[in-house]
Design a protein around this motif. Sequence first.
Motif, PDB file in Angstrom:
ATOM      1  N   UNK A   4      32.228 -27.261 123.117  1.00 31.44           N
ATOM      2  CA  UNK A   4      32.364 -25.820 122.897  1.00 31.44           C
ATOM      3  C   UNK A   4      33.866 -26.021 121.600  1.00 31.44           C
ATOM      4  N   UNK A   5      33.864 -25.205 120.524  1.00 29.07           N
ATOM      5  CA  UNK A   5      34.871 -24.981 119.158  1.00 29.07           C
ATOM      6  C   UNK A   5      35.040 -23.449 119.320  1.00 29.07           C
ATOM      7  N   UNK A   6      36.157 -22.929 119.883  1.00 31.15           N
ATOM      8  CA  UNK A   6      36.753 -21.370 119.287  1.00 31.15           C
ATOM      9  C   UNK A   6      36.463 -21.484 117.754  1.00 31.15           C
ATOM     10  N   UNK A   7      35.716 -20.189 117.425  1.00 27.17           N
ATOM     11  CA  UNK A   7      35.870 -20.118 116.222  1.00 27.17           C
ATOM     12  C   UNK A   7      37.329 -18.750 115.523  1.00 27.17           C
ATOM     13  N   UNK A   8      37.894 -19.131 114.695  1.00 31.48           N
ATOM     14  CA  UNK A   8      38.575 -18.398 114.308  1.00 31.48           C
ATOM     15  C   UNK A   8      37.703 -17.365 112.915  1.00 31.48           C
ATOM     16  N   UNK A  14      41.071 -14.357 118.899  1.00 29.47           N
ATOM     17  CA  UNK A  14      42.207 -15.412 118.846  1.00 29.47           C
ATOM     18  C   UNK A  14      42.465 -16.113 117.286  1.00 29.47           C
ATOM     19  N   UNK A  15      43.853 -16.292 117.669  1.00 31.45           N
ATOM     20  CA  UNK A  15      44.443 -16.354 116.575  1.00 31.45           C
ATOM     21  C   UNK A  15      44.800 -17.645 116.396  1.00 31.45           C
ATOM     22  N   UNK A  16      45.149 -18.752 115.479  1.00 31.11           N
ATOM     23  CA  UNK A  16      45.710 -19.847 116.126  1.00 31.11           C
ATOM     24  C   UNK A  16      47.043 -19.833 116.119  1.00 31.11           C
ATOM     25  N   UNK A  17      47.673 -19.187 115.498  1.00 32.93           N
ATOM     26  CA  UNK A  17      49.250 -19.024 116.059  1.00 32.93           C
ATOM     27  C   UNK A  17      49.554 -17.854 116.816  1.00 32.93           C
ATOM     28  N   UNK A  18      48.525 -17.923 117.483  1.00 30.34           N
ATOM     29  CA  UNK A  18      48.828 -17.000 119.068  1.00 30.34           C
ATOM     30  C   UNK A  18      49.845 -17.889 119.832  1.00 30.34           C
ATOM     31  N   UNK A  19      50.809 -17.392 120.127  1.00 24.73           N
ATOM     32  CA  UNK A  19      52.320 -18.169 121.379  1.00 24.73           C
ATOM     33  C   UNK A  19      51.215 -18.261 122.174  1.00 24.73           C
ATOM     34  N   UNK A  48      37.266 -28.038 121.902  1.00 25.00           N
ATOM     35  CA  UNK A  48      38.310 -28.880 120.861  1.00 25.00           C
ATOM     36  C   UNK A  48      39.210 -27.419 120.553  1.00 25.00           C
ATOM     37  N   UNK A  49      40.171 -27.157 119.679  1.00 25.33           N
ATOM     38  CA  UNK A  49      41.365 -26.875 119.253  1.00 25.33           C
ATOM     39  C   UNK A  49      40.539 -25.391 118.423  1.00 25.33           C
ATOM     40  N   UNK A  50      40.908 -23.679 118.370  1.00 28.07           N
ATOM     41  CA  UNK A  50      40.021 -22.850 117.522  1.00 28.07           C
ATOM     42  C   UNK A  50      40.167 -23.546 116.061  1.00 28.07           C
ATOM     43  N   UNK A  51      38.945 -23.252 115.183  1.00 30.87           N
ATOM     44  CA  UNK A  51      39.113 -24.341 114.097  1.00 30.87           C
ATOM     45  C   UNK A  51      38.343 -23.292 113.053  1.00 30.87           C
ATOM     46  N   UNK A  52      38.830 -22.823 111.272  1.00 39.79           N
ATOM     47  CA  UNK A  52      38.704 -21.471 110.429  1.00 39.79           C
ATOM     48  C   UNK A  52      36.527 -21.650 110.972  1.00 39.79           C
ATOM     49  N   UNK A  53      36.052 -20.621 110.912  1.00 45.44           N
ATOM     50  CA  UNK A  53      34.875 -20.569 110.604  1.00 45.44           C
ATOM     51  C   UNK A  53      33.792 -21.051 108.795  1.00 45.44           C
ATOM     52  N   UNK A  54      35.455 -20.863 107.896  1.00 49.60           N
ATOM     53  CA  UNK A  54      34.462 -21.779 106.823  1.00 49.60           C
ATOM     54  C   UNK A  54      34.684 -23.080 106.712  1.00 49.60           C
ATOM     55  N   UNK A  55      35.935 -23.924 108.067  1.00 50.74           N
ATOM     56  CA  UNK A  55      35.965 -25.209 107.749  1.00 50.74           C
ATOM     57  C   UNK A  55      34.980 -25.787 108.649  1.00 50.74           C
ATOM     58  N   UNK A  56      34.296 -25.290 110.093  1.00 47.54           N
ATOM     59  CA  UNK A  56      33.481 -25.712 110.553  1.00 47.54           C
ATOM     60  C   UNK A  56      31.978 -25.522 110.152  1.00 47.54           C
ATOM     61  N   UNK A  57      31.853 -24.347 109.862  1.00 51.26           N
ATOM     62  CA  UNK A  57      30.496 -25.193 108.562  1.00 51.26           C
ATOM     63  C   UNK A  57      30.665 -25.881 107.962  1.00 51.26           C
ATOM     64  N   UNK A  58      31.366 -26.491 107.212  1.00 49.30           N
ATOM     65  CA  UNK A  58      31.483 -27.174 106.279  1.00 49.30           C
ATOM     66  C   UNK A  58      31.877 -28.612 107.053  1.00 49.30           C
TER      67      UNK A  58
END
Length: 140
Positions: A4-8, A14-19, A48-58
């Motif tokens: 499971x990859x949470x997507x930004x 979900x935000x990567x910088x979320x405390x 896994x840690x949240x990942x940006x949508x564009x980087x996940x697709x690539x």
Amino acid sequence: MTRIVPLITDNSDIRKADERAEQKLARWRRIALEAVKQCGRRTLVEIVEPQGFVSFCASDQSELRWLLAERNGQPMATFSADVTSLSVVIGPEGGWSDAELATAQQHQFSALQLGRRILRTETAALVALTLAQANCGDWR
């Protein structure tokens, strides 16, 4: 399901910088471990840690790629394939942006719909996994 990859995404909560991101990730991993114990599965689902949508697709190397889209998708229930790896991407509650849909298409994701109704993200994930296993086999 193996990962499971949470997507930004443009419309995600979900935000990567979320405390609280680390706390959320730890909670999701505990839930996955409890689920494995409950159902008797031998393999723990990797979260896994949240990942940006564009980087996940690539970076996605799956043999087949599905993007659940509330617009312009073909019915998932009629789609079947004989594959060894499949990625199913489920959008945020706010839906996909036009840029994200274009990115997905560039990376060979097939846009699919679950039906006429728009489901909550949590419900869509369960329905999509069930249909994927029914239409493409139950790989482990």
